[in-house]
Scaffold this motif. Structure first.
Motif, PDB file in Angstrom:
ATOM      1  N   GLU A  31       0.799  -1.217   0.000  1.00 36.66           N
ATOM      2  CA  GLU A  31       0.000   0.000   0.000  1.00 36.66           C
ATOM      3  C   GLU A  31       0.834   1.270   0.000  1.00 36.66           C
ATOM      4  O   GLU A  31       0.302   2.350  -0.146  1.00 36.66           O
ATOM      5  CB  GLU A  31      -0.932   0.018   1.211  1.00 36.66           C
ATOM      6  N   GLN A  57      -5.945   6.895   0.024  1.00 38.92           N
ATOM      7  CA  GLN A  57      -7.115   6.093   0.367  1.00 38.92           C
ATOM      8  C   GLN A  57      -8.089   6.009  -0.802  1.00 38.92           C
ATOM      9  O   GLN A  57      -8.613   4.954  -1.114  1.00 38.92           O
ATOM     10  CB  GLN A  57      -7.843   6.694   1.575  1.00 38.92           C
ATOM     11  N   GLU A  61      -9.138   2.656  -2.580  1.00 44.12           N
ATOM     12  CA  GLU A  61     -10.515   2.186  -2.611  1.00 44.12           C
ATOM     13  C   GLU A  61     -10.957   1.915  -4.036  1.00 44.12           C
ATOM     14  O   GLU A  61     -11.455   0.848  -4.362  1.00 44.12           O
ATOM     15  CB  GLU A  61     -11.466   3.197  -1.986  1.00 44.12           C
ATOM     16  N   TYR A  64      -9.787  -1.193  -5.589  1.00 48.21           N
ATOM     17  CA  TYR A  64     -10.232  -2.480  -5.056  1.00 48.21           C
ATOM     18  C   TYR A  64     -11.729  -2.605  -4.845  1.00 48.21           C
ATOM     19  O   TYR A  64     -12.186  -3.594  -4.309  1.00 48.21           O
ATOM     20  CB  TYR A  64      -9.505  -2.780  -3.744  1.00 48.21           C
ATOM     21  N   VAL A  65     -12.476  -1.580  -5.236  1.00 50.30           N
ATOM     22  CA  VAL A  65     -13.920  -1.654  -5.004  1.00 50.30           C
ATOM     23  C   VAL A  65     -14.489  -2.942  -5.558  1.00 50.30           C
ATOM     24  O   VAL A  65     -15.229  -3.653  -4.880  1.00 50.30           O
ATOM     25  CB  VAL A  65     -14.695  -0.511  -5.684  1.00 50.30           C
ATOM     26  N   ILE A  68     -13.850  -5.833  -3.440  1.00 53.75           N
ATOM     27  CA  ILE A  68     -14.613  -5.804  -2.202  1.00 53.75           C
ATOM     28  C   ILE A  68     -16.079  -6.115  -2.463  1.00 53.75           C
ATOM     29  O   ILE A  68     -16.722  -6.872  -1.735  1.00 53.75           O
ATOM     30  CB  ILE A  68     -14.464  -4.436  -1.507  1.00 53.75           C
ATOM     31  N   MET A 105      -4.924  -4.030   0.715  1.00 52.62           N
ATOM     32  CA  MET A 105      -6.358  -4.020   0.951  1.00 52.62           C
ATOM     33  C   MET A 105      -6.629  -3.976   2.452  1.00 52.62           C
ATOM     34  O   MET A 105      -7.689  -3.557   2.881  1.00 52.62           O
ATOM     35  CB  MET A 105      -7.007  -5.236   0.332  1.00 52.62           C
ATOM     36  N   LEU A 108      -7.222  -0.608   3.699  1.00 54.55           N
ATOM     37  CA  LEU A 108      -8.483  -0.137   3.159  1.00 54.55           C
ATOM     38  C   LEU A 108      -9.662  -0.697   3.938  1.00 54.55           C
ATOM     39  O   LEU A 108     -10.528   0.035   4.400  1.00 54.55           O
ATOM     40  CB  LEU A 108      -8.581  -0.561   1.698  1.00 54.55           C
ATOM     41  N   SER A 111     -10.071   0.776   7.408  1.00 53.47           N
ATOM     42  CA  SER A 111     -10.775   2.041   7.562  1.00 53.47           C
ATOM     43  C   SER A 111     -12.240   1.919   7.171  1.00 53.47           C
ATOM     44  O   SER A 111     -13.072   2.674   7.641  1.00 53.47           O
ATOM     45  CB  SER A 111     -10.074   3.140   6.764  1.00 53.47           C
ATOM     46  N   ALA A 112     -12.545   0.932   6.326  1.00 55.56           N
ATOM     47  CA  ALA A 112     -13.948   0.732   5.968  1.00 55.56           C
ATOM     48  C   ALA A 112     -14.721   0.234   7.185  1.00 55.56           C
ATOM     49  O   ALA A 112     -15.902   0.501   7.350  1.00 55.56           O
ATOM     50  CB  ALA A 112     -14.071  -0.262   4.820  1.00 55.56           C
ATOM     51  N   VAL A 121     -14.502   6.030   1.906  1.00 50.96           N
ATOM     52  CA  VAL A 121     -14.608   4.582   1.963  1.00 50.96           C
ATOM     53  C   VAL A 121     -16.004   4.108   2.361  1.00 50.96           C
ATOM     54  O   VAL A 121     -16.221   2.934   2.602  1.00 50.96           O
ATOM     55  CB  VAL A 121     -13.587   3.998   2.954  1.00 50.96           C
ATOM     56  N   CYS A 124     -17.648   1.134   0.225  1.00 52.24           N
ATOM     57  CA  CYS A 124     -17.122  -0.170   0.577  1.00 52.24           C
ATOM     58  C   CYS A 124     -17.647  -0.620   1.913  1.00 52.24           C
ATOM     59  O   CYS A 124     -18.121  -1.737   2.080  1.00 52.24           O
ATOM     60  CB  CYS A 124     -15.601  -0.127   0.666  1.00 52.24           C
TER      61      CYS A 124
END
Lengths: 188, 188
Positions: A31, A57, A61, A64-65, A68, A105, A108, A111-112, A121, A124
DNA sequence: GCACTAAACGGAGACTGTCCCCGCTTAATT
DNA sequence: AATTAAGCGGGGACAGTCTCCGTTTAGTGC
């Protein structure tokens, strides 16, 4: 809610290139990958990158949305084909594996999962929470999961298990073991 | 094994100042605190800092060794005054709380727990593993903890629980809850 | 087609942080 | 007091982040 005007063709092109390159870069360097480098590799200036994705961020996001969303969708799929308990086990395994596999991820998802997180975020987070809620409720209704657990607890703990598994570098079997241990503690 | 010659007086002075300042800085800004800034605050050049502590990890470790040793020592203390099961519960609670409380210690403990870690963190890792081993063995002998667990598993999972608890920002009670859930899964 | 305009570009540059190098200083030793 | 090597420290190379603003260009109306 998104754009009043459709994006200009060149903008859309750059946007998608950046996304593709970013996913590769994050996978390769974790990351912390250099954003300027990502811009360069995508053949755009850094300004362009920062315009599309104001923060790391945001880029993370966006990159990788789909992944996810796929994990969230998988929850429903499992929920329909397996009994509630097994569906939860299997989903947590896949969730942890995915979290570790895609380097970057983790931050990510972290924080989601955090409450009151950055607006970026939210999308997600919402998907994941929805997916978790459905599986958790089903498992609780079936009497195989403690009733005093919130979906958010399960997500947080899954994140923790992923972290724990990650400490056992290279041992792939450890995820299932740790998920198994966790779930024994969560059983009704 | 350490030094053939004793350290020169000025060197020792700087070393200790750096340590003190570093602990403050890490507490204040997290593990990412600027090293040059730490050097400046300690009134030395950055060269001096980097000579004493070649890497961030090294400084982090040095700054928190005493804290970690204290946690390890606490394990033995608890092991002597409480029955094995309760000692383990209590220790894990304190361990997780400590991990979160001291920002920056998480990264350190993480690498201490990782197998085949950097040489620098070996000392910490050894203490923690020793402490964990004693508590885990006792609990297993008393039949309150699954026999198929290695001490390293317990440390990794504790680290995971700390991470999970951290996601619930500001809710201090969550640590005990999550440790409790974990331990139900680890019971014999 | 052509001119126009707002959207989008991109890279220079300011800034922050890491880390190394090497000439200078100074504590310890005789 | 002279010697010497351990230790100092800051200048500077390098890497990364992020912004600003002059330039380019896609899309639109004529």
């Amino acid at each position: 809610m998104t754009q009043v005007r459709p994006m200009r063709a060149d903008a859309r092109r750059n946007y998608e290139r950046l996304l593709k390159v970013a996913a590769e870069a994050f996978a390769e360097h974790g990351e912390g990958a250099s954003l300027d480098d990502i811009a360069k590799r995508a053949g755009v200036g850094s300004g362009t990158l920062y315009r599309h994705f104001p923060t790391r961020q945001a880029l993370l996001e966006a990159a990788y949305v789909d992944r996810i969303e796929a994990l969230a969708a998988r929850a429903d799929e499992l929920g329909e084909t397996l009994p509630p308990g097994e569906a939860l086990v299997e989903w947590l395994n896949e969730l942890c594996a995915g979290t570790i596999e895609v380097r970057g991820m983790k931050a990510l998802l972290g924080s989601a999962v955090t409450d009151g997180s950055v607006a970026a975020v939210t999308a997600c987070g919402t998907s994941m929470k929805g997916a978790a809620t459905r599986l958790v409720s089903a498992a609780q209704a079936a009497g195989v999961l403690r009733g005093d657990l919130e979906p958010i607890d399960v997500l947080r703990l899954a994140h923790g298990v992923a972290t724990a598994s990650e400490l056992a570098k290279g041992d792939g079997t450890v995820i299932r073991r740790y998920v198994g241990l966790l779930l024994e503690g969560l059983e009704a």
